[in-house]
Design a protein around this motif. Sequence first.
Motif, short mmCIF file in Angstrom:
data_model
loop_
_atom_site.label_atom_id
_atom_site.label_comp_id
_atom_site.label_asym_id
_atom_site.label_seq_id
_atom_site.Cartn_x
_atom_site.Cartn_y
_atom_site.Cartn_z
N SER A 137 81.15 85.26 -30.95
CA SER A 137 81.19 86.68 -30.59
C SER A 137 79.95 87.42 -31.04
O SER A 137 79.48 88.33 -30.35
N SER A 138 79.37 87.04 -32.18
CA SER A 138 78.19 87.76 -32.67
C SER A 138 76.98 87.51 -31.76
O SER A 138 76.21 88.44 -31.48
N TRP A 139 76.82 86.28 -31.26
CA TRP A 139 75.72 86.00 -30.34
C TRP A 139 75.95 86.67 -28.99
O TRP A 139 75.01 87.15 -28.35
N VAL A 140 77.20 86.72 -28.54
CA VAL A 140 77.49 87.42 -27.29
C VAL A 140 77.19 88.90 -27.44
O VAL A 140 76.60 89.52 -26.55
N ALA A 141 77.57 89.47 -28.58
CA ALA A 141 77.27 90.89 -28.83
C ALA A 141 75.76 91.13 -28.84
O ALA A 141 75.27 92.12 -28.29
N HIS A 142 75.02 90.21 -29.46
CA HIS A 142 73.56 90.31 -29.46
C HIS A 142 73.01 90.25 -28.03
O HIS A 142 72.15 91.05 -27.64
N ASP A 143 73.53 89.31 -27.26
CA ASP A 143 73.04 89.11 -25.90
C ASP A 143 73.34 90.33 -25.02
O ASP A 143 72.52 90.71 -24.18
N LEU A 144 74.51 90.92 -25.20
CA LEU A 144 74.91 92.06 -24.37
C LEU A 144 74.45 93.40 -24.95
O LEU A 144 74.62 94.44 -24.30
N GLN A 145 73.92 93.37 -26.19
CA GLN A 145 73.41 94.57 -26.84
C GLN A 145 74.48 95.65 -26.96
O GLN A 145 74.25 96.83 -26.67
N THR A 146 75.66 95.25 -27.40
CA THR A 146 76.73 96.21 -27.66
C THR A 146 76.92 96.37 -29.17
O THR A 146 76.58 95.47 -29.95
N GLN A 147 77.46 97.51 -29.57
CA GLN A 147 77.61 97.82 -30.98
C GLN A 147 79.09 97.87 -31.42
O GLN A 147 79.40 98.34 -32.50
N GLY A 148 79.98 97.39 -30.57
CA GLY A 148 81.40 97.44 -30.90
C GLY A 148 81.81 96.36 -31.88
O GLY A 148 80.99 95.55 -32.32
N PRO A 149 83.10 96.33 -32.27
CA PRO A 149 83.58 95.31 -33.21
C PRO A 149 83.52 93.91 -32.61
O PRO A 149 83.65 93.74 -31.40
N GLU A 150 83.28 92.92 -33.46
CA GLU A 150 83.18 91.53 -33.03
C GLU A 150 84.17 90.68 -33.81
O GLU A 150 84.21 90.75 -35.03
N ILE A 151 84.94 89.86 -33.08
CA ILE A 151 85.91 88.98 -33.72
C ILE A 151 85.79 87.60 -33.10
O ILE A 151 85.73 87.46 -31.88
N SER A 152 85.73 86.58 -33.93
CA SER A 152 85.84 85.19 -33.47
C SER A 152 86.99 84.56 -34.24
O SER A 152 87.20 84.87 -35.41
N HIS A 153 87.75 83.70 -33.59
CA HIS A 153 88.86 83.09 -34.29
C HIS A 153 89.26 81.77 -33.62
O HIS A 153 88.82 81.48 -32.51
N SER A 154 90.08 81.01 -34.31
CA SER A 154 90.64 79.78 -33.75
C SER A 154 92.13 79.75 -34.03
O SER A 154 92.56 79.81 -35.17
N ILE A 155 92.92 79.70 -32.95
CA ILE A 155 94.36 79.49 -33.08
C ILE A 155 94.73 78.39 -32.09
O ILE A 155 95.56 78.55 -31.21
#
Length: 391
Positions: A137-155
């Motif tokens: 999620s952090s790399w996607v946020a970097h790529d899209l240049q957004t400043q919203g919350p970022e969450i990655s998880h595994s379930i």
Amino acid sequence: MYKPISITAVASISPLGTSLSEAWNNYKSPQHHISENTFQNITALVAQIPETSQKFIETLRQSDNKYKSLDNTVLYAMYASREAIKNAGWNGSDNFGINIGSSRGATHLFETYYDDFLKNNKAQTLSSPTTTLGNISSWVAHDLQTQGPEISHSITCSTALHAMLNGIAWINSGMCNKFLVGGSEAPLTAFTIAQMQALKVYAKQKATLYAIEKSYPCRALDLNKTKNTMVLGEGASMACLEVGETKNALAIIKGFGYATEILEHNISISSDAVCFQKSMQMTLGDTNPEEVDVIVMHAPGTVKGDLSEYNAINKIFCNKTPKLTTNKWKVGHSFGTSGMLSIEMAILMLQHQEFIEVPFIEKQKAPRQIKNILVNAVGFGGNAVSILLSK
């Protein structure tokens, strides 16, 4: 659910291609996308993204020097996320939230780095930051240049639908009015396949690529099979969620549910899938079960997994079972991505008002209309999620 939520875009990269039109055309065909391939010294049936899609990923990898060190899990997520927000008309300044999960994370890269460590007794510089699950999620946020919350998880295998649950929760809380949710998985490595084979759940017979004949190596939803037939697939799938019933909505999230059951074994759920019964009951809420036209089942292609989910459906819907389908016979089981690929399939059926059947299952009478579709996912740990979509 306190606020209606719209799905305003879906996008994916999978064995079906990279666009909704490609996916729909492939769903209309009885051909599967499973072939035999060798990974190091392990030969197995798998469902890979096509060569044209692989070229898109390689172009993305070469587009930025920082991206060259990233795992396919991250690059698949980037590609699908770019397409999703473009289709939704979003841009980075919208500051939407991001929740992208993965069951396995950077599997290939982790194994490569570990092999190198065993040979040299020294870890490479980027081995930690590029293999942590949070970097999707952090790399996607970097790529899209957004400043919203970022969450990655595994379930495990319900990861993508848990991401959808998180997006729904954030929107309902008022902390965000848009959320990009989904899953990404690149599990086609020798070690991952060997793990599934060790569990005795993996398909063994050979496949004929795009065979229309009797060769369907993954017998997902075939309740008469006597052997496990799970096949691994890869890809990423994303959905854009927005508060309210928007004019450009592809579907409205009408209900959601989740449950976890106490397990008797590390990988199995009960014979009548109590977790699915609870998640589906919660999802339906006040909705009459007879209003559900189609269920897209999790159906991994294992004997016990498929049958237990079917038994749970019969418990909830009694003698008026909706039409049942799945896509794993065609695209394999992509772990954390699989639930969102099922959401995409459901949206396509809602859009085209056409039921996609499993070709080797006795033909079901097509529903008169497709207004409400229930989507299921569950993973190791008995963590079930159900989502009800409405046209």
